[in-house]
Design a protein around this motif. Structure first.
Motif, PDB file in Angstrom:
ATOM      1  N   VAL A  73     -35.095 -24.076  30.751  1.00 51.08           N
ATOM      2  CA  VAL A  73     -35.688 -25.297  31.289  1.00 51.08           C
ATOM      3  C   VAL A  73     -35.874 -26.255  30.125  1.00 51.08           C
ATOM      4  O   VAL A  73     -36.030 -25.833  28.978  1.00 51.08           O
ATOM      5  N   GLY A  74     -35.831 -27.559  30.445  1.00 56.45           N
ATOM      6  CA  GLY A  74     -35.939 -28.539  29.392  1.00 56.45           C
ATOM      7  C   GLY A  74     -36.957 -29.615  29.691  1.00 56.45           C
ATOM      8  O   GLY A  74     -37.163 -29.993  30.854  1.00 56.45           O
ATOM      9  N   SER A  75     -37.625 -30.105  28.653  1.00 55.76           N
ATOM     10  CA  SER A  75     -38.503 -31.266  28.736  1.00 55.76           C
ATOM     11  C   SER A  75     -37.808 -32.380  27.974  1.00 55.76           C
ATOM     12  O   SER A  75     -37.427 -32.197  26.812  1.00 55.76           O
ATOM     13  N   CYS A  76     -37.624 -33.546  28.616  1.00 56.06           N
ATOM     14  CA  CYS A  76     -36.699 -34.550  28.089  1.00 56.06           C
ATOM     15  C   CYS A  76     -37.340 -35.922  27.965  1.00 56.06           C
ATOM     16  O   CYS A  76     -38.344 -36.221  28.609  1.00 56.06           O
ATOM     17  N   LEU A  77     -36.699 -36.745  27.144  1.00 59.30           N
ATOM     18  CA  LEU A  77     -37.035 -38.156  26.994  1.00 59.30           C
ATOM     19  C   LEU A  77     -35.762 -38.964  27.196  1.00 59.30           C
ATOM     20  O   LEU A  77     -34.715 -38.636  26.632  1.00 59.30           O
ATOM     21  N   TRP A  78     -35.862 -40.048  27.993  1.00 58.65           N
ATOM     22  CA  TRP A  78     -34.714 -40.916  28.269  1.00 58.65           C
ATOM     23  C   TRP A  78     -35.105 -42.341  27.923  1.00 58.65           C
ATOM     24  O   TRP A  78     -36.086 -42.867  28.442  1.00 58.65           O
ATOM     25  N   LYS A  79     -34.317 -42.937  27.009  1.00 55.74           N
ATOM     26  CA  LYS A  79     -34.571 -44.329  26.642  1.00 55.74           C
ATOM     27  C   LYS A  79     -33.239 -45.034  26.460  1.00 55.74           C
ATOM     28  O   LYS A  79     -32.466 -44.689  25.562  1.00 55.74           O
ATOM     29  N   GLY A  80     -32.958 -46.026  27.311  1.00 59.36           N
ATOM     30  CA  GLY A  80     -31.706 -46.755  27.234  1.00 59.36           C
ATOM     31  C   GLY A  80     -30.526 -45.860  27.525  1.00 59.36           C
ATOM     32  O   GLY A  80     -30.389 -45.316  28.622  1.00 59.36           O
ATOM     33  N   LEU A  81     -29.654 -45.675  26.531  1.00 57.44           N
ATOM     34  CA  LEU A  81     -28.471 -44.829  26.682  1.00 57.44           C
ATOM     35  C   LEU A  81     -28.653 -43.465  26.020  1.00 57.44           C
ATOM     36  O   LEU A  81     -27.725 -42.651  26.020  1.00 57.44           O
ATOM     37  N   GLU A  82     -29.805 -43.206  25.443  1.00 62.93           N
ATOM     38  CA  GLU A  82     -30.027 -41.975  24.687  1.00 62.93           C
ATOM     39  C   GLU A  82     -30.984 -41.045  25.418  1.00 62.93           C
ATOM     40  O   GLU A  82     -32.017 -41.475  25.944  1.00 62.93           O
ATOM     41  N   ILE A  83     -30.630 -39.768  25.455  1.00 62.11           N
ATOM     42  CA  ILE A  83     -31.464 -38.736  26.085  1.00 62.11           C
ATOM     43  C   ILE A  83     -31.651 -37.593  25.099  1.00 62.11           C
ATOM     44  O   ILE A  83     -30.692 -37.144  24.459  1.00 62.11           O
ATOM     45  N   ILE A  84     -32.882 -37.132  24.955  1.00 57.12           N
ATOM     46  CA  ILE A  84     -33.206 -36.004  24.086  1.00 57.12           C
ATOM     47  C   ILE A  84     -33.773 -34.873  24.941  1.00 57.12           C
ATOM     48  O   ILE A  84     -34.649 -35.089  25.778  1.00 57.12           O
ATOM     49  N   TYR A  85     -33.247 -33.660  24.716  1.00 55.88           N
ATOM     50  CA  TYR A  85     -33.684 -32.473  25.454  1.00 55.88           C
ATOM     51  C   TYR A  85     -34.344 -31.492  24.488  1.00 55.88           C
ATOM     52  O   TYR A  85     -33.757 -31.139  23.466  1.00 55.88           O
ATOM     53  N   ASP A  86     -35.541 -31.034  24.797  1.00 52.27           N
ATOM     54  CA  ASP A  86     -36.126 -29.851  24.173  1.00 52.27           C
ATOM     55  C   ASP A  86     -35.971 -28.724  25.174  1.00 52.27           C
ATOM     56  O   ASP A  86     -36.516 -28.791  26.280  1.00 52.27           O
ATOM     57  N   VAL A  87     -35.232 -27.653  24.777  1.00 47.95           N
ATOM     58  CA  VAL A  87     -34.809 -26.632  25.730  1.00 47.95           C
ATOM     59  C   VAL A  87     -35.501 -25.316  25.429  1.00 47.95           C
ATOM     60  O   VAL A  87     -35.521 -24.846  24.270  1.00 47.95           O
ATOM     61  N   TYR A  88     -36.064 -24.689  26.469  1.00 45.46           N
ATOM     62  CA  TYR A  88     -36.812 -23.437  26.355  1.00 45.46           C
ATOM     63  C   TYR A  88     -36.135 -22.365  27.193  1.00 45.46           C
ATOM     64  O   TYR A  88     -35.853 -22.553  28.369  1.00 45.46           O
ATOM     65  N   ARG A  89     -35.892 -21.219  26.567  1.00 43.72           N
ATOM     66  CA  ARG A  89     -35.264 -20.089  27.259  1.00 43.72           C
ATOM     67  C   ARG A  89     -36.309 -19.360  28.092  1.00 43.72           C
ATOM     68  O   ARG A  89     -37.432 -19.119  27.629  1.00 43.72           O
ATOM     69  N   ILE A  90     -35.926 -18.992  29.308  1.00 43.94           N
ATOM     70  CA  ILE A  90     -36.805 -18.220  30.187  1.00 43.94           C
ATOM     71  C   ILE A  90     -36.523 -16.744  29.952  1.00 43.94           C
ATOM     72  O   ILE A  90     -35.385 -16.286  30.082  1.00 43.94           O
TER      73      ILE A  90
END
Length: 266
Positions: free
Chosen positions: A248-265
């Motif tokens: 599962v991921g917690s993300c930030l979206w701004k303009g054309l850029e997306i950042i994912y912090d991804v956590y393994r279950i």
């Protein structure tokens, strides 16, 4: 494109945390395992309890607390008996659901989340819109990207995503589906298919502003963006680590850029 909110990231964010030294016990706690002043040979009997109760009552009389407590009890308001209320509809439904709960005596392990990697993708400024019912689905391709984490690092070399805004009362939910191709940084790189599905939810004006490359000054953390991720590869070096995993991921979206912090279950 607007600038990101600057957040300090520890340099060892991807390192396995080290176990610290054992906590130092206080002198009081340290003494419990050795010589102790507690008399462990005392046996509590009925006679002992009677003597103790008589001693406490005597001390209360001589100290004056008995008369104070009597005045408190005389001045205290009479307890009000709460009338019995009929069970609410939600309580009835909860009781009915619990009565049908399968195997209530069997405990099942709770899933755990472990941070695994961070990924950044940059979408192309050109996109296409496709009519879907009364709304539109936006199709975007990938310009570039990078990733780094516990199982390696590398580039995001291909892929794209589709998104659709769904208005629900006073909130907008942007439904996102994406497929990215990850390339590892090995001398002979491996390629990993990364599939993403999730939602960004927030006030309509904030969601619109965050997806607009020309807008600045909007905090991407003002909207909740969560995704579910699966990965697959035919490379034997990574197949055992990734093919049967769930993230599962917690993300930030701004303009054309997306950042994912991804956590393994796990």
């Amino acid at each position: 494109m607007g600038s990101w909110v600057v957040m300090a990231i520890p340099s060892n964010v991807y390192q396995q945390p080290k176990l610290g030294h054992s906590a130092q016990l206080s002198p009081q706690m340290a003494g419990l395992g050795e010589a102790s002043d507690w008399d462990t040979t005392i046996l509590v009997t009925d006679d002992w309890m009677k003597v103790a109760s008589m001693k406490v009552a005597s001390e209360r009389r001589h100290s004056g607390w008995e008369s104070v407590e009597k005045k408190w009890s005389e001045n205290a308001p009479a307890p009000q008996r709460a009338g019995l209320k009929p069970p609410s509809e939600s309580t009835k439904k909860a009781d009915e659901a619990m009565a049908r709960f399968p195997y209530p005596h069997i405990p099942i392990p709770t899933p755990q989340l472990d941070f695994d990697f961070r990924m950044k993708v940059l979408l192309n400024s050109q996109s296409a819109s496709v009519a879907v019912g009364d709304s539109f689905k936006k199709l975007s391709t990938l310009s570039e990207g990078t990733w780094s984490g516990r199982f390696g690092y590398g580039l995001v070399v291909n892929g794209g995503q589709e998104s659709q805004d769904v208005v629900q009362e006073n909130l907008t939910a942007t439904q996102v589906e994406a497929t990215h191709r990850l390339q590892t940084g090995d001398e002979v790189p491996a390629y990993i298919e990364c599939k993403i599905r999730g939602n960004m939810i927030g006030q309509p004006e904030l969601v619109k502003a965050l997806q607009d490359p020309g807008r600045s000054g909007v905090d991407p953390r003002s909207c909740r963006f969560r995704v579910f991720i699966t990965m697959k590869t035919s490379d034997e070096r990574y197949a055992n680590k990734l093919n049967a995993g769930m993230w599962v991921g917690s993300c930030l979206w701004k303009g054309l850029e997306i950042i994912y912090d991804v956590y393994r279950i796990s």
